[in-house]
Design a protein around this motif. Structure first.
Motif, PDB file in Angstrom:
ATOM      1  N   ILE A  43       0.826  -1.206   0.000  1.00  0.00           N
ATOM      2  CA  ILE A  43       0.000   0.000   0.000  1.00  0.00           C
ATOM      3  C   ILE A  43       0.860   1.256   0.000  1.00  0.00           C
ATOM      4  O   ILE A  43       0.544   2.241  -0.666  1.00  0.00           O
ATOM      5  N   TRP A  44       1.960   1.217   0.746  1.00  0.00           N
ATOM      6  CA  TRP A  44       2.748   2.427   1.010  1.00  0.00           C
ATOM      7  C   TRP A  44       4.114   2.393   0.344  1.00  0.00           C
ATOM      8  O   TRP A  44       4.733   1.338   0.225  1.00  0.00           O
ATOM      9  N   ILE A  45       4.590   3.574  -0.055  1.00  0.00           N
ATOM     10  CA  ILE A  45       5.994   3.760  -0.423  1.00  0.00           C
ATOM     11  C   ILE A  45       6.730   4.378   0.764  1.00  0.00           C
ATOM     12  O   ILE A  45       7.796   3.912   1.162  1.00  0.00           O
ATOM     13  N   THR A  46       6.162   5.419   1.350  1.00  0.00           N
ATOM     14  CA  THR A  46       6.621   5.913   2.660  1.00  0.00           C
ATOM     15  C   THR A  46       5.505   5.636   3.653  1.00  0.00           C
ATOM     16  O   THR A  46       4.488   6.336   3.678  1.00  0.00           O
ATOM     17  N   PRO A  47       5.658   4.574   4.473  1.00  0.00           N
ATOM     18  CA  PRO A  47       4.576   4.196   5.380  1.00  0.00           C
ATOM     19  C   PRO A  47       4.490   5.107   6.592  1.00  0.00           C
ATOM     20  O   PRO A  47       5.424   5.868   6.883  1.00  0.00           O
ATOM     21  N   PRO A  48       3.389   5.051   7.327  1.00  0.00           N
ATOM     22  CA  PRO A  48       3.250   5.847   8.547  1.00  0.00           C
ATOM     23  C   PRO A  48       4.333   5.480   9.561  1.00  0.00           C
ATOM     24  O   PRO A  48       4.629   4.300   9.756  1.00  0.00           O
ATOM     25  N   ASP A  49       4.926   6.489  10.201  1.00  0.00           N
ATOM     26  CA  ASP A  49       5.976   6.268  11.200  1.00  0.00           C
ATOM     27  C   ASP A  49       6.047   7.495  12.102  1.00  0.00           C
ATOM     28  O   ASP A  49       6.091   8.622  11.610  1.00  0.00           O
ATOM     29  N   LEU A  50       6.085   7.269  13.416  1.00  0.00           N
ATOM     30  CA  LEU A  50       6.113   8.388  14.350  1.00  0.00           C
ATOM     31  C   LEU A  50       7.372   9.229  14.226  1.00  0.00           C
ATOM     32  O   LEU A  50       7.385  10.390  14.653  1.00  0.00           O
ATOM     33  N   SER A  51       8.440   8.679  13.649  1.00  0.00           N
ATOM     34  CA  SER A  51       9.685   9.437  13.520  1.00  0.00           C
ATOM     35  C   SER A  51       9.488  10.721  12.733  1.00  0.00           C
ATOM     36  O   SER A  51      10.170  11.718  12.976  1.00  0.00           O
ATOM     37  N   TRP A  52       8.570  10.725  11.786  1.00  0.00           N
ATOM     38  CA  TRP A  52       8.304  11.957  11.039  1.00  0.00           C
ATOM     39  C   TRP A  52       6.883  12.486  11.250  1.00  0.00           C
ATOM     40  O   TRP A  52       6.587  13.634  10.904  1.00  0.00           O
ATOM     41  N   LEU A  53       6.018  11.672  11.856  1.00  0.00           N
ATOM     42  CA  LEU A  53       4.648  12.127  12.091  1.00  0.00           C
ATOM     43  C   LEU A  53       4.486  12.911  13.395  1.00  0.00           C
ATOM     44  O   LEU A  53       3.528  13.680  13.533  1.00  0.00           O
ATOM     45  N   GLN A  54       5.400  12.739  14.342  1.00  0.00           N
ATOM     46  CA  GLN A  54       5.261  13.390  15.635  1.00  0.00           C
ATOM     47  C   GLN A  54       5.091  14.908  15.533  1.00  0.00           C
ATOM     48  O   GLN A  54       4.266  15.490  16.251  1.00  0.00           O
ATOM     49  N   PRO A  55       5.846  15.607  14.651  1.00  0.00           N
ATOM     50  CA  PRO A  55       5.641  17.066  14.549  1.00  0.00           C
ATOM     51  C   PRO A  55       4.214  17.450  14.167  1.00  0.00           C
ATOM     52  O   PRO A  55       3.704  18.483  14.616  1.00  0.00           O
ATOM     53  N   TYR A  56       3.563  16.635  13.356  1.00  0.00           N
ATOM     54  CA  TYR A  56       2.166  16.928  13.001  1.00  0.00           C
ATOM     55  C   TYR A  56       1.266  16.772  14.220  1.00  0.00           C
ATOM     56  O   TYR A  56       0.333  17.560  14.429  1.00  0.00           O
ATOM     57  N   LEU A  57       1.540  15.754  15.034  1.00  0.00           N
ATOM     58  CA  LEU A  57       0.768  15.564  16.261  1.00  0.00           C
ATOM     59  C   LEU A  57       1.020  16.707  17.239  1.00  0.00           C
ATOM     60  O   LEU A  57       0.082  17.222  17.865  1.00  0.00           O
ATOM     61  N   ASP A  58       2.278  17.104  17.351  1.00  0.00           N
ATOM     62  CA  ASP A  58       2.604  18.219  18.246  1.00  0.00           C
ATOM     63  C   ASP A  58       1.909  19.496  17.793  1.00  0.00           C
ATOM     64  O   ASP A  58       1.437  20.291  18.619  1.00  0.00           O
ATOM     65  N   ASN A  59       1.834  19.676  16.480  1.00  0.00           N
ATOM     66  CA  ASN A  59       1.219  20.893  15.937  1.00  0.00           C
ATOM     67  C   ASN A  59      -0.264  20.987  16.294  1.00  0.00           C
ATOM     68  O   ASN A  59      -0.809  22.083  16.454  1.00  0.00           O
ATOM     69  N   LEU A  60      -0.921  19.830  16.434  1.00  0.00           N
ATOM     70  CA  LEU A  60      -2.340  19.844  16.788  1.00  0.00           C
ATOM     71  C   LEU A  60      -2.580  20.512  18.132  1.00  0.00           C
ATOM     72  O   LEU A  60      -3.655  21.084  18.363  1.00  0.00           O
ATOM     73  N   GLU A  61      -1.592  20.426  19.018  1.00  0.00           N
ATOM     74  CA  GLU A  61      -1.743  21.029  20.345  1.00  0.00           C
ATOM     75  C   GLU A  61      -1.770  22.555  20.273  1.00  0.00           C
ATOM     76  O   GLU A  61      -2.214  23.218  21.206  1.00  0.00           O
ATOM     77  N   THR A  62      -1.273  23.115  19.170  1.00  0.00           N
ATOM     78  CA  THR A  62      -1.204  24.575  19.035  1.00  0.00           C
ATOM     79  C   THR A  62      -2.374  25.127  18.238  1.00  0.00           C
ATOM     80  O   THR A  62      -2.503  26.337  18.086  1.00  0.00           O
ATOM     81  N   ILE A  63      -3.208  24.234  17.710  1.00  0.00           N
ATOM     82  CA  ILE A  63      -4.297  24.648  16.820  1.00  0.00           C
ATOM     83  C   ILE A  63      -5.598  24.771  17.600  1.00  0.00           C
ATOM     84  O   ILE A  63      -5.940  23.892  18.396  1.00  0.00           O
ATOM     85  N   ASN A  64      -6.324  25.836  17.359  1.00  0.00           N
ATOM     86  CA  ASN A  64      -7.667  25.979  17.900  1.00  0.00           C
ATOM     87  C   ASN A  64      -8.600  25.071  17.098  1.00  0.00           C
ATOM     88  O   ASN A  64      -8.757  25.236  15.888  1.00  0.00           O
ATOM     89  N   LYS A  65      -9.203  24.102  17.767  1.00  0.00           N
ATOM     90  CA  LYS A  65     -10.022  23.109  17.070  1.00  0.00           C
ATOM     91  C   LYS A  65     -11.161  23.739  16.278  1.00  0.00           C
ATOM     92  O   LYS A  65     -11.548  23.230  15.229  1.00  0.00           O
ATOM     93  N   THR A  66     -11.690  24.843  16.773  1.00  0.00           N
ATOM     94  CA  THR A  66     -12.799  25.481  16.061  1.00  0.00           C
ATOM     95  C   THR A  66     -12.351  26.073  14.737  1.00  0.00           C
ATOM     96  O   THR A  66     -13.170  26.307  13.854  1.00  0.00           O
ATOM     97  N   ASP A  67     -11.043  26.337  14.603  1.00  0.00           N
ATOM     98  CA  ASP A  67     -10.499  26.869  13.349  1.00  0.00           C
ATOM     99  C   ASP A  67      -9.944  25.771  12.455  1.00  0.00           C
ATOM    100  O   ASP A  67      -9.366  26.059  11.405  1.00  0.00           O
ATOM    101  N   ALA A  68     -10.073  24.526  12.883  1.00  0.00           N
ATOM    102  CA  ALA A  68      -9.485  23.405  12.146  1.00  0.00           C
ATOM    103  C   ALA A  68     -10.534  22.304  11.996  1.00  0.00           C
ATOM    104  O   ALA A  68     -10.569  21.343  12.775  1.00  0.00           O
ATOM    105  N   PRO A  69     -11.414  22.402  11.000  1.00  0.00           N
ATOM    106  CA  PRO A  69     -12.533  21.458  10.865  1.00  0.00           C
ATOM    107  C   PRO A  69     -12.113  20.010  10.625  1.00  0.00           C
ATOM    108  O   PRO A  69     -12.929  19.103  10.791  1.00  0.00           O
TER     109      PRO A  69
END
Length: 589
Positions: A43-69
C-alpha cells in the motif's frame, strides 16, 4: 480508549475526539500497526511512522479546534503529490526528490488540521489503471486479494479501504481517481479541472490532470472538497469555481447501447449494471437514453492520439537520460508519445475534433447527469501480468473521456457483482454544473440505504426500538454487542425530564437511569432498532441492577430501553445535571 473500527471515517473520529474517548496519537499508533500488518499488500511507499509524524501531532496542540474542521483526521497522499520533507518518487526511485514545501492541496488540508500519514504506492508515473505497474510491488485489492486494486491511485484507495486513513488524495488523468474507488468499494470524487490546485503534483498530462479524493461517504468527500477547493494565484491551471453544492438534475442519461463487459466476472458485471440501471429509474428523476459514441470518440483521443505526447513532454527527458529505469510497460507507454509518432498537425487535428465533441456533450448534458459503469470488469493480478497492455486499456473504457471533456465525476458503490467483487457506477456532469453529479450521487446513496434497510427488515421479520444510555452507545465498548445482535442506530434524542442518572460502581464505569416520581432531568439517549429475535439473549446478558423496561421519551412515547433498579441510587454519584453519559465522559477527560 475506544477500539478503532475497521473503516475510519471523519464523522466517527470527530465524535470520538469530541467525547474525549480517543486521541490523534492513539489513532496514528493504530494506523502504524495496521500498515505493518498489511505490509504484504504494498500500500505504502513511505509508510506511517512516528519518527516523522510526531511534529504533526505536536502541531495539533497549538491549533484551535474550532479553526481546524479536520483536526486530527488522518489522510494518505499519493506519491506523486508533494509532502514536505518526504521523498516524492512517482513510483520510480531514480526519479525521487525531496520537496521543501507541501503541494498546495496538501497544505490546505494540513491547515484545516488533517494529518498526512504517508505516501502511497501507484502505477509508476501515474501511467496505468491496474495498480500493478510499480517497482514497489503490486498493490493488492482491499477485498479480494488476487484481484487488481485499480490504479494509478492504487495505494491511496486501499489505504482508506483497509482503515489506514479516513480519506486519501489520488490523481486522475484517465480514471485513476475512479477505477480504484469502484474496485475497493469507495467513493471517488473527481472535481472539475482547476477546482483543486495541482501545484506540487508530478504531471502526467498536465493540461487534464486532477487531484481527487477517496472516502467512505459522499458527505465526507464533499467535506474534504470544502478545504481543498480554491484558486491559487501561483498555479496557472487553477480556476475560481463556486463551492460544490449537490443539486438534483432535470434528467438522468443512461447509455442506449449495452456497455461492453470483460474479464473473469463479465457476466456478473453485466447483471450488476442492469440492476443499477433499473435502480436509476427509481430515483424520481426523468431518465433518457442517449448514444454514448461521442464519449468513446473522446476517449480514443487520450491514448490513441497525440495527447499521449503530453506525457512524453513531462517525462521524456528523464526516460531518455535513464533508459530501462522505468517499469518496461510504463516506458513503452511513455515512448509511444515521442516526437517521431506525432507531429504538430496531428495535435491540432485532435484539438479541433475534441472541441466539436465538447460542444456536443455540452448540449447533451445541460442540466443533466450521465450514469455509466465505472469499469466494465476487473482482472486478477495474474491475468494483468500475462497481458499488461490490453487489460489496462479495457479498464479505461468508461473513464478516459472525462477529463478531456472537462466533466466532473463521482464514482459510487453499486453493490457486488459477485461475492467480494464490488461493482460501481460513475455519475458525470458538466464542469460548470458539478453539483448535478454530486446531487445525483446523493440520490443514489440515499436510495441504496433505503433499499438495504428494507431488505434487512424482510430478513429480520420483526424489530423493536431500544433505548441505550451508556456503554452500548456508538463509539463505546459495548456498541459491538448491539451490532452483533443485528441492531442499527436510528437517532439521538432525550428522555422525558423525569430521570435520575447515576454512576454505578465498578470498572468500566457505566451509568444507570432511574425514573423519578417527582422531578428529574431529561437525559440524552440513543434509539436503536433491534431484531425481536435477538432481544431475549441480549436482555439475559445484562447484569443487575440494570435491566430492560419502558423508557419515556421527550415526545411522550414509551420505548423499551435500559433502566436501573431504584435501590442502586442509594449512595451512588448523581450525574443527572450533566445530561448524559457522553457529557460525563467529556468532563472527566
Amino acid at each position: 480508549m475506544s477500539k478503532l473500527p475497521a473503516h475510519l471515517t471523519i464523522d466517527w473520529l470527530q465524535q470520538q475526539y469530541k467525547d474525549g474517548l480517543i486521541s490523534p496519537k492513539q489513532v496514528i499508533e493504530e494506523i502504524i500497526l495496521r500498515a505493518e500488518k498489511n505490509q504484504f499488500m504494498n500500500i505504502w511507499i513511505t509508510p506511517p511512522d512516528l519518527s516523522w509524524l510526531q511534529p504533526y501531532l505536536d502541531n495539533l496542540e497549538t491549533i484551535n479546534k474550532t479553526d481546524a474542521p479536520l483536526w486530527g483526521i488522518p489522510f494518505a497522499v499519493k506519491d506523486n503529490i508533494n509532502l514536505a520533507g518526504i521523498p516524492t518518487t512517482a513510483g520510480c526511485a531514480d526519479y525521487s526528490y525531496t520537496p521543501g514545501e507541501h503541494a498546495k492541496v496538501v497544505s490546505r488540508l494540513i491547515d484545516a488540521g488533517a494529518i498526512p500519514v504517508g505516501k502511497t504506492n501507484l502505477d509508476q508515473f501515474a501511467t496505468g489503471l491496474v495498480g500493478t505497474r510499480s517497482p514497489y510491488g503490486e498493490t493488492h485489492n482491499a477485498i479480494k486479494e488476487e484481484l487488481i486494486s485499480g490504479g494509478s491511485s492504487s495505494g491511496s484507495a486501499v489505504a482508506v479501504a483497509r482503515g489506514q486513513a479516513a480519506f486519501s488524495l489520488g490523481t486522475d488523468t484517465a480514471g485513476s481517481g475512479r477505477v480504484p474507488a469502484a474496485l475497493n468499494n469507495l467513493i471517488g470524487f473527481k472535481p472539475s479541472l482547476g477546482a483543486w490546485s495541482k501545484e506540487g503534483v508530478v504531471p502526467a498530462c498536465e493540461s487534464i490532470d486532477c487531484v481527487t479524493v477517496f472516502a467512505h461517504t459522499l458527505d465526507e468527500a464533499i467535506k474534504v472538497d470544502e478545504h481543498a477547493r480554491g484558486e491559487e494565484s501561483t498555479d496557472p491551471w487553477s480556476k475560481k469555481l463556486p463551492k460544490l453544492v449537490p443539486e438534483h438534475p432535470e434528467k438522468i442519461c443512461l447509455p442506449e447501447e449495452t456497455p461492453e463487459f470483460y474479464g473473469p466476472y463479465a457476466k456478473e458485471y453485466q447483471k450488476a449494471w442492469e440492476a443499477a440501471a433499473a435502480k436509476v429509474k427509481e430515483q424520481g428523476v426523468p431518465v433518457v437514453y442517449v448514444n454514448t459514441d461521442l464519449f468513446a470518440e473522446a476517449a480514443k483521443v487520450l491514448y490513441g492520439g497525440p495527447w499521449i505526447a503530453e506525457r512524453w513532454a513531462a517525462l521524456g527527458d528523464f526516460i531518455d537520460s535513464k533508459p530501462c529505469t522505468a517499469v518496461p510497460v510504463t516506458e513503452e507507454v511513455l515512448r509511444s508519445g515521442s516526437p517521431e509518432n506525432y507531429d504538430a498537425a496531428s495535435l491540432f487535428q485532435a484539438i479541433h475534433k475534441l472541441q466539436a465533441l465538447k460542444r456536443d456533450v455540452k448540449n447533451l448534458l445541460k442540466d443533466a447527469a450521465l450514469v455509466m459503469p465505472t469499469c466494465g470488469g476487473t482482472w486478477t493480478r495474474e491475468e494483468v501480468s500475462q497481458d499488461p497492455v490490453a487489460t489496462n486499456s479495457k479498464m479505461g473504457l468508461y473513464t478516459n473521456h472525462c477529463n478531456l471533456l472537462d466533466l466532473s465525476a463521482v464514482a459510487v458503490p453499486a453493490g457486488d457483482a459477485a461475492p467480494q467483487v464490488p461493482f460501481g457506477i460513475t455519475i458525470f456532469s458538466l464542469a460548470e454544473q458539478e453539483g448535478l453529479a454530486a446531487g445525483t450521487a446523493d440520490l443514489w446513496m440515499t436510495r441504496s440505504k433505503e433499499v438495504e434497510r428494507t431488505k434487512r427488515h424482510k430478513v429480520k421479520k420483526e424489530t423493536t426500538d431500544l433505548v441505550v444510555c451508556g456503554l452500548h452507545m456508538r463509539g463505546y465498548p459495548l456498541e459491538k454487542q448491539m451490532r452483533e445482535c443485528g441492531a442499527e442506530f436510528v437517532r439521538e434524542t432525550l428522555t422525558a425530564p423525569k430521570y435520575q442518572l447515576i454512576k454505578l460502581p465498578g470498572h468500566p464505569a457505566k451509568p444507570g437511569m432511574i425514573k423519578q416520581n417527582k422531578g428529574g432531568a431529561a437525559i440524552s439517549v440513543e434509539v436503536w432498532e433491534m431484531p425481536v429475535e435477538s432481544l431475549g439473549c441480549f436482555t439475559a446478558s445484562i447484569p443487575s441492577p440494570l435491566g430492560i423496561g419502558k423508557v419515556e421519551l421527550e415526545d411522550g412515547s414509551e420505548v423499551p430501553g435500559f433502566i436501573c433498579e431504584g435501590y442502586a441510587g442509594s449512595g451512588a454519584e448523581d450525574i443527572s445535571a450533566l445530561g448524559g453519559w457522553r457529557q460525563v465522559a467529556a468532563v472527566r477527560n
